[in-house]
Design a protein around this motif. Structure first.
Motif, PDB file in Angstrom:
ATOM      1  N   GLU A  74      -1.039  26.316  16.151  1.00  0.00           N
ATOM      2  CA  GLU A  74      -0.975  26.789  14.773  1.00  0.00           C
ATOM      3  C   GLU A  74      -0.178  28.083  14.643  1.00  0.00           C
ATOM      4  O   GLU A  74      -0.116  28.883  15.581  1.00  0.00           O
ATOM      5  CB  GLU A  74      -2.404  27.035  14.248  1.00  0.00           C
ATOM      6  N   LEU A  75       0.404  28.248  13.466  1.00  0.00           N
ATOM      7  CA  LEU A  75       0.987  29.524  13.054  1.00  0.00           C
ATOM      8  C   LEU A  75      -0.082  30.221  12.230  1.00  0.00           C
ATOM      9  O   LEU A  75      -0.363  29.838  11.094  1.00  0.00           O
ATOM     10  CB  LEU A  75       2.253  29.281  12.240  1.00  0.00           C
ATOM     11  N   LEU A  76      -0.715  31.248  12.818  1.00  0.00           N
ATOM     12  CA  LEU A  76      -1.908  31.862  12.242  1.00  0.00           C
ATOM     13  C   LEU A  76      -1.629  33.304  11.824  1.00  0.00           C
ATOM     14  O   LEU A  76      -1.174  34.123  12.638  1.00  0.00           O
ATOM     15  CB  LEU A  76      -3.046  31.833  13.257  1.00  0.00           C
ATOM     16  N   LEU A  77      -1.932  33.606  10.570  1.00  0.00           N
ATOM     17  CA  LEU A  77      -1.698  34.946  10.051  1.00  0.00           C
ATOM     18  C   LEU A  77      -2.604  35.960  10.739  1.00  0.00           C
ATOM     19  O   LEU A  77      -3.815  35.782  10.794  1.00  0.00           O
ATOM     20  CB  LEU A  77      -1.952  34.973   8.544  1.00  0.00           C
ATOM     21  N   GLU A  78      -2.006  37.033  11.264  1.00  0.00           N
ATOM     22  CA  GLU A  78      -2.768  38.136  11.857  1.00  0.00           C
ATOM     23  C   GLU A  78      -2.755  39.367  10.969  1.00  0.00           C
ATOM     24  O   GLU A  78      -3.773  40.024  10.811  1.00  0.00           O
ATOM     25  CB  GLU A  78      -2.198  38.491  13.243  1.00  0.00           C
ATOM     26  N   LYS A  79      -1.586  39.677  10.387  1.00  0.00           N
ATOM     27  CA  LYS A  79      -1.488  40.863   9.532  1.00  0.00           C
ATOM     28  C   LYS A  79      -0.416  40.627   8.485  1.00  0.00           C
ATOM     29  O   LYS A  79       0.754  40.466   8.808  1.00  0.00           O
ATOM     30  CB  LYS A  79      -1.146  42.108  10.359  1.00  0.00           C
ATOM     31  N   GLU A  80      -0.844  40.569   7.224  1.00  0.00           N
ATOM     32  CA  GLU A  80       0.111  40.341   6.142  1.00  0.00           C
ATOM     33  C   GLU A  80       0.748  41.647   5.698  1.00  0.00           C
ATOM     34  O   GLU A  80       0.086  42.687   5.624  1.00  0.00           O
ATOM     35  CB  GLU A  80      -0.570  39.679   4.947  1.00  0.00           C
ATOM     36  N   ASN A  81       2.044  41.596   5.420  1.00  0.00           N
ATOM     37  CA  ASN A  81       2.731  42.715   4.790  1.00  0.00           C
ATOM     38  C   ASN A  81       2.402  42.656   3.297  1.00  0.00           C
ATOM     39  O   ASN A  81       3.148  42.108   2.489  1.00  0.00           O
ATOM     40  CB  ASN A  81       4.240  42.614   5.032  1.00  0.00           C
ATOM     41  N   GLU A  82       1.238  43.196   2.938  1.00  0.00           N
ATOM     42  CA  GLU A  82       0.652  42.968   1.617  1.00  0.00           C
ATOM     43  C   GLU A  82       1.562  43.373   0.471  1.00  0.00           C
ATOM     44  O   GLU A  82       1.580  42.728  -0.580  1.00  0.00           O
ATOM     45  CB  GLU A  82      -0.691  43.714   1.519  1.00  0.00           C
ATOM     46  N   ASN A  83       2.330  44.432   0.651  1.00  0.00           N
ATOM     47  CA  ASN A  83       3.210  44.898  -0.424  1.00  0.00           C
ATOM     48  C   ASN A  83       4.641  44.401  -0.261  1.00  0.00           C
ATOM     49  O   ASN A  83       5.551  44.887  -0.936  1.00  0.00           O
ATOM     50  CB  ASN A  83       3.195  46.427  -0.478  1.00  0.00           C
ATOM     51  N   GLY A  84       4.827  43.442   0.633  1.00  0.00           N
ATOM     52  CA  GLY A  84       6.168  42.944   0.910  1.00  0.00           C
ATOM     53  C   GLY A  84       6.613  41.877  -0.078  1.00  0.00           C
ATOM     54  O   GLY A  84       5.891  41.495  -1.000  1.00  0.00           O
ATOM     55  N   ILE A  85       7.827  41.378   0.147  1.00  0.00           N
ATOM     56  CA  ILE A  85       8.371  40.309  -0.673  1.00  0.00           C
ATOM     57  C   ILE A  85       8.373  39.016   0.148  1.00  0.00           C
ATOM     58  O   ILE A  85       8.372  39.046   1.378  1.00  0.00           O
ATOM     59  CB  ILE A  85       9.788  40.632  -1.179  1.00  0.00           C
ATOM     60  N   THR A  86       8.368  37.902  -0.533  1.00  0.00           N
ATOM     61  CA  THR A  86       8.346  36.620   0.159  1.00  0.00           C
ATOM     62  C   THR A  86       9.749  36.242   0.650  1.00  0.00           C
ATOM     63  O   THR A  86      10.750  36.817   0.213  1.00  0.00           O
ATOM     64  CB  THR A  86       7.817  35.498  -0.746  1.00  0.00           C
ATOM     65  N   ILE A  87       9.778  35.254   1.524  1.00  0.00           N
ATOM     66  CA  ILE A  87      11.058  34.734   2.003  1.00  0.00           C
ATOM     67  C   ILE A  87      11.888  34.240   0.824  1.00  0.00           C
ATOM     68  O   ILE A  87      13.092  34.510   0.725  1.00  0.00           O
ATOM     69  CB  ILE A  87      10.830  33.593   3.002  1.00  0.00           C
ATOM     70  N   ALA A  88      11.263  33.498  -0.083  1.00  0.00           N
ATOM     71  CA  ALA A  88      11.976  32.957  -1.243  1.00  0.00           C
ATOM     72  C   ALA A  88      12.523  34.072  -2.123  1.00  0.00           C
ATOM     73  O   ALA A  88      13.641  33.964  -2.658  1.00  0.00           O
ATOM     74  CB  ALA A  88      11.060  32.042  -2.046  1.00  0.00           C
ATOM     75  N   GLU A  89      11.753  35.145  -2.286  1.00  0.00           N
ATOM     76  CA  GLU A  89      12.229  36.264  -3.103  1.00  0.00           C
ATOM     77  C   GLU A  89      13.446  36.926  -2.466  1.00  0.00           C
ATOM     78  O   GLU A  89      14.399  37.302  -3.170  1.00  0.00           O
ATOM     79  CB  GLU A  89      11.106  37.284  -3.294  1.00  0.00           C
ATOM     80  N   LEU A  90      13.443  37.070  -1.150  1.00  0.00           N
ATOM     81  CA  LEU A  90      14.598  37.659  -0.490  1.00  0.00           C
ATOM     82  C   LEU A  90      15.819  36.744  -0.615  1.00  0.00           C
ATOM     83  O   LEU A  90      16.940  37.205  -0.842  1.00  0.00           O
ATOM     84  CB  LEU A  90      14.287  37.940   0.982  1.00  0.00           C
ATOM     85  N   ASN A  91      15.607  35.440  -0.510  1.00  0.00           N
ATOM     86  CA  ASN A  91      16.698  34.493  -0.761  1.00  0.00           C
ATOM     87  C   ASN A  91      17.258  34.656  -2.171  1.00  0.00           C
ATOM     88  O   ASN A  91      18.474  34.613  -2.383  1.00  0.00           O
ATOM     89  CB  ASN A  91      16.188  33.055  -0.587  1.00  0.00           C
ATOM     90  N   MET A  92      16.361  34.824  -3.128  1.00  0.00           N
ATOM     91  CA  MET A  92      16.784  34.987  -4.511  1.00  0.00           C
ATOM     92  C   MET A  92      17.658  36.229  -4.670  1.00  0.00           C
ATOM     93  O   MET A  92      18.705  36.201  -5.339  1.00  0.00           O
ATOM     94  CB  MET A  92      15.550  35.104  -5.412  1.00  0.00           C
ATOM     95  N   LEU A  93      17.262  37.317  -4.027  1.00  0.00           N
ATOM     96  CA  LEU A  93      18.034  38.550  -4.111  1.00  0.00           C
ATOM     97  C   LEU A  93      19.405  38.413  -3.465  1.00  0.00           C
ATOM     98  O   LEU A  93      20.403  38.948  -3.961  1.00  0.00           O
ATOM     99  CB  LEU A  93      17.267  39.698  -3.442  1.00  0.00           C
ATOM    100  N   MET A  94      19.465  37.684  -2.371  1.00  0.00           N
ATOM    101  CA  MET A  94      20.726  37.576  -1.642  1.00  0.00           C
ATOM    102  C   MET A  94      21.716  36.628  -2.308  1.00  0.00           C
ATOM    103  O   MET A  94      22.918  36.868  -2.296  1.00  0.00           O
ATOM    104  CB  MET A  94      20.463  37.129  -0.198  1.00  0.00           C
TER     105      MET A  94
END
Length: 209
Positions: free
Chosen positions: A159-179
């Motif tokens: 499994e790909l298991l979350l250990e620590k979320e970058n809570e105030n970060g942006i999502t992969i999709a949001e970064l794609n949108m910006l680029m």
């Protein structure tokens, strides 16, 4: 999120604009674990290290969930896992919910979500159609590269298991949108957030600027 395939490439020579070019995009499933190291996957073939491999692009993950979307567009291809050049095909992966900078346990390895995929012409070569480049960008189904914080092996079924979320970060999709789809009136505040985030790679910040 479950690993459904581990994929490795052998170098392949292709003809591009009249010249022979080597590529490692032709990845295919293997029946053994793969080992994630700091700059690449052990035993994989990274041909052009200007654009592939390295700390921010040590391993590439792509969603099994997107395969049906692309199969409808390209039904005549010989579909196997690894079609997008991914080392790991992952079930349940969603670019709209996974944040840049978040840390995950992945088999015996620990990884950090680093950079969305920016496709080059070699994806078009594998698909036999250069239109895939724009379609890939427009879809926001980019998959993601990871930094390897702790090296280790990964096998099918883990499994790909979350250990620590970058809570105030942006999502992969949001970064794609910006680029690729930036509109100042819609994304101005999101751009500021991305530029302030220390876990967004310097390379992507230069691209945003």
């Amino acid at each position: 999120m479950k690993i459904v395939a581990t994929n490795i490439a052998e170098p392949k020579t292709i003809l591009w604009r009249g010249k022979e070019v080597q590529t490692g995009i032709y990845k295919f499933p293997v029946d053994q674990p793969i080992v994630l190291d700091v700059e690449d996957v052990v035993g994989d073939h990274v041909i052009d290290r200007r654009y592939h491999g390295g700390v921010d692009k040590a391993c590439y993950l792509y969603a099994l969930d997107h395969y049906d979307y692309w199969k409808e567009k390209y039904p005549n291809l010989d579909w196997k896992y690894g079609m997008f050049g991914e080392n790991l095909t992952v079930e349940g992966f969603d670019e709209h919910s996974i944040k840049i900078g978040s840390v995950y346990k992945l088999g015996e390895a620990t990884v950090q979500i680093s950079r969305p995929r920016q496709p080059c012409y070699k994806l078009g070569v594998r698909f036999g159609d250069s239109r895939i480049i724009k379609e890939f960008i427009d879809s926001l189904y980019s998959g993601v590269y990871v930094r390897v914080l702790e090296s280790g092996s990964v096998k099918v079924g883990q499994e790909l298991l979350l250990e620590k979320e970058n809570e105030n970060g942006i999502t992969i999709a949001e970064l794609n949108m910006l680029m690729f789809h930036y509109q100042e009136e819609k994304h101005g505040e999101l751009l500021k957030k991305a530029l302030k985030d220390p876990l967004v790679s310097d390379s992507d910040k230069k691209y945003l600027n």
